[in-house]
Write an enzyme that holds these catalytic residues in place. Structure first.
Site, PDB file in Angstrom:
ATOM      1  N   CYS A 165       0.803  -1.216   0.000  1.00 43.00           N
ATOM      2  CA  CYS A 165       0.000   0.000   0.000  1.00 43.00           C
ATOM      3  C   CYS A 165       0.843   1.276   0.000  1.00 43.00           C
ATOM      4  O   CYS A 165       0.307   2.372  -0.053  1.00 43.00           O
ATOM      5  CB  CYS A 165      -0.969  -0.030   1.167  1.00 43.00           C
ATOM      6  SG  CYS A 165      -1.998  -1.514   1.074  1.00 43.00           S
ATOM      7  N   GLU A 316      -0.716   5.719  13.608  1.00 47.27           N
ATOM      8  CA  GLU A 316      -0.364   6.894  12.801  1.00 47.27           C
ATOM      9  C   GLU A 316      -0.555   8.165  13.617  1.00 47.27           C
ATOM     10  O   GLU A 316       0.240   9.109  13.524  1.00 47.27           O
ATOM     11  CB  GLU A 316      -1.200   6.943  11.517  1.00 47.27           C
ATOM     12  CG  GLU A 316      -0.748   8.063  10.574  1.00 47.27           C
ATOM     13  CD  GLU A 316      -1.442   8.039   9.221  1.00 47.27           C
ATOM     14  OE1 GLU A 316      -2.415   7.268   9.050  1.00 47.27           O
ATOM     15  OE2 GLU A 316      -1.016   8.804   8.323  1.00 47.27           O
ATOM     16  N   LYS A 337      -9.343   8.329   2.504  1.00 51.57           N
ATOM     17  CA  LYS A 337      -9.820   6.953   2.357  1.00 51.57           C
ATOM     18  C   LYS A 337     -11.238   6.847   2.906  1.00 51.57           C
ATOM     19  O   LYS A 337     -11.952   5.887   2.621  1.00 51.57           O
ATOM     20  CB  LYS A 337      -8.898   5.979   3.084  1.00 51.57           C
ATOM     21  CG  LYS A 337      -7.555   5.800   2.356  1.00 51.57           C
ATOM     22  CD  LYS A 337      -6.716   4.712   2.972  1.00 51.57           C
ATOM     23  CE  LYS A 337      -5.391   4.533   2.241  1.00 51.57           C
ATOM     24  NZ  LYS A 337      -4.413   5.599   2.561  1.00 51.57           N
ATOM     25  N   HIS A 342      -9.758   2.115   0.336  1.00 52.06           N
ATOM     26  CA  HIS A 342      -8.310   1.982   0.251  1.00 52.06           C
ATOM     27  C   HIS A 342      -7.912   1.399  -1.107  1.00 52.06           C
ATOM     28  O   HIS A 342      -8.176   0.227  -1.385  1.00 52.06           O
ATOM     29  CB  HIS A 342      -7.847   1.077   1.396  1.00 52.06           C
ATOM     30  CG  HIS A 342      -6.375   1.012   1.586  1.00 52.06           C
ATOM     31  ND1 HIS A 342      -5.469   1.596   0.723  1.00 52.06           N
ATOM     32  CD2 HIS A 342      -5.622   0.429   2.566  1.00 52.06           C
ATOM     33  CE1 HIS A 342      -4.247   1.370   1.157  1.00 52.06           C
ATOM     34  NE2 HIS A 342      -4.310   0.666   2.270  1.00 52.06           N
ATOM     35  N   PHE A 401       1.905  -3.314   3.929  1.00 56.54           N
ATOM     36  CA  PHE A 401       2.295  -4.632   4.451  1.00 56.54           C
ATOM     37  C   PHE A 401       3.753  -4.886   4.051  1.00 56.54           C
ATOM     38  O   PHE A 401       4.161  -4.586   2.922  1.00 56.54           O
ATOM     39  CB  PHE A 401       1.423  -5.738   3.844  1.00 56.54           C
ATOM     40  CG  PHE A 401       0.017  -5.804   4.397  1.00 56.54           C
ATOM     41  CD1 PHE A 401      -0.369  -5.079   5.518  1.00 56.54           C
ATOM     42  CD2 PHE A 401      -0.924  -6.611   3.771  1.00 56.54           C
ATOM     43  CE1 PHE A 401      -1.667  -5.175   6.014  1.00 56.54           C
ATOM     44  CE2 PHE A 401      -2.226  -6.701   4.256  1.00 56.54           C
ATOM     45  CZ  PHE A 401      -2.598  -5.981   5.376  1.00 56.54           C
TER      46      PHE A 401
END
Lengths: 413, 76
Positions: A165, A316, A337, A342, A401
């Site tokens: 991502c 975050e 998002k 996403h 990831f």
């Protein structure tokens, strides 16, 4: 001496439209592009919704023969359409100038999953002699870059990034570096993804990564809200034209924003879970600030990664607080998002487009569906309504990831 | 059968039927590449129920070659 790098063209393919103006208006109007999945029957799936690009026909966006379209997986078709829009928007003529200084760098998290699934079925149902000779060049993760290079005869750097991502943000960052260092004058860059497929949807659902709010898809992506329950898969592309500043000026290009800094880091702790305190993310953000040689206080707005997962949004938020200190109490941070879902490897591309437009129009887009902020998420997330404000510099975050963290800073020219 | 083959070639290669004749060379006249030829062979196999060994692809240079080849395979 490093060259300055500017943004001169923007293009998108999203569930909220394939024209940048329509897309941006919808983002700012707090609309959601998330709905029930229509491209395939998912009635026996745990998750039955996503941010799908509806009724997409590549030939409506560019001049191509049917046989050429057949050679492109859906994720490449998205990339080609978005690239066409960005190139048209930039007004650049790739037929003039030095083709060896024109390049492409488009990321994708997964690549041609549609093609893999179709050909896999054919292999098992009908045997190996029925597998398409086009399969391999369609499914490769670099097929978007390769096809863009061929279409526009870009003969300089031609590469692709696959950092899940974070792919698009890493791609744009790497393209920025190539121009900074004089290896290209113009780069077509960003990300593309088309993984809302039976395998993609079931795979992410099995990870327990997705929201299961089937009864209210448009309310499912709710970053920083206490009732968030996972991310919402989406598809599309976000592509931009980056250009060396003097090159853009000499042709009288419309400059939307300047790229000021790029940071990247790894969590190095787990393949899919974020560092609980967002330490890797914080190092990427700090790295981008150091690269830009600016202080954290000078950032006006952050476009967060904010996927609407319980752990990610909290981590975050902690990372932003650790990097920005007191400034984080008043600095607007939002996650688009919430409108789009996403887009995985394309998300950073679309969010780079959004960040550029935030600077152009001096508008911070909202985080929608933020009804009850989580107490662990206590920043100003621009809840539910776009905000007109002074925006000089924007930071945009993407995490993937594998523990990939990427961060870009854009500024007003 | 000729018509059918020309229709398949037209559709696969995105070339209008009036531009296709027996003499059309797949590569030089119809802008096909090696992957197109493999796909075209697969379409012929499906449409006419014949099997075309990989090594026979290169014997079909023109549309006429393909027509003759398929006729011969069908009769065999």
């Amino acid at each position: 001496m490093l060259k300055r790098v500017v943004v001169t063209g923007l293009g998108v393919v999203t569930s909220l439209g394939c024209e940048v103006s329509e897309f941006w208006d919808s983002i700012c109007a707090a609309k959601s592009g998330v709905s029930k999945i229509r491209r395939f029957d998912c009635s026996n799936f745990k998750v039955q919704f996503g941010g799908e690009v509806q009724n997409f026909e590549l030939t409506e966006h560019m001049d191509l023969l049917e046989k050429d379209v057949r050679r492109l997986d859906r994720f490449v078709q998205f990339a080609m359409a978005a690239a066409q829009k960005a190139i048209t928007d930039s007004g650049i003529d790739f037929a003039s100038g030095d083709p060896y200084l024109h390049g492409v760098l488009v990321g994708s998290g997964i690549g041609g999953l549609n093609e893999i699934e179709q050909q896999h079925s054919i292999l098992f149902d009908r045997g190996p002699t029925r597998v398409s000779p086009l399969m391999i060049p369609k499914l490769m993760v670099n097929a978007a870059s390769g096809n863009i290079s061929v279409r526009w005869k870009l003969k300089g750097p031609n590469s692709a990034v696959a950092t899940a991502c974070a792919s698009a943000t890493n791609a744009i960052g790497d393209a920025y570096r190539l121009i900074q260092h004089g290896q290209a004058k113009v780069m077509v860059t960003g990300g593309s993804e088309a993984a809302v497929t039976p395998m993609g949807l079931s795979g992410f659902a099995r990870m327990q990564a997705l929201s299961t709010r089937n009864d209210a898809p448009e309310a499912a992506s709710r970053p920083f809200d206490v009732d968030r329950d996972g991310f919402v898969m989406a598809e599309g592309a976000g592509i931009c034209v980056l250009e060396e500043y003097e090159h853009a000026r000499s042709r009288g290009a419309n400059i939307v924003a300047e790229v000021l800094g790029y940071g990247m880091s790894a969590d190095g702790s787990h393949m899919t879970a974020p560092d609980p305190e967002g330490r890797g993310a914080a190092r990427a953000m700090q790295g981008a600030l150091n690269d830009a040689e600016i202080s954290a206080d000078s950032i006006s707005y952050v476009n967060a990664h904010g996927t609407s997962t319980p752990l990610g949004d909290k981590a975050e938020t902690m990372a932003i607080k650790s990097v920005y200190g007191n400034h984080s109490r008043t600095m607007p941070v939002s996650s688009t998002k919430s409108q789009l879902g996403h887009l995985l490897g394309a998300s950073g591309g679309v969010e780079f487009v959004i960040s550029s437009l935030a600077i152009r129009d001096q508008i911070a887009p909202p985080t929608i569906n933020l009804d009850h902020p989580d107490e662990a998420c206590d920043l100003d997330y621009v809840p539910n309504e776009a905000r007109r404000m002074q925006i000089d510099r924007v930071m945009t975050n993407s995490f993937g990831f594998g523990g990939h963290n990427a961060c870009l800073i854009l500024g007003k020219v | 059968m000729e018509d059918k083959i020309i229709s398949i070639v037209s559709e696969q290669l995105s070339v209008s039927k009036d531009e296709i004749s027996r003499e059309s060379n797949f590569i030089d006249d119809l802008q096909a590449d090696s992957l197109d030829l493999v796909e075209l062979g697969m379409k012929f196999e499906e449409e006419f129920g014949v099997s075309i060994p990989d090594e026979d692809y290169e014997t079909m240079k023109t549309v006429g070659d393909a027509i003759d080849y398929i006729k011969q395979r069908e009769n065999a």
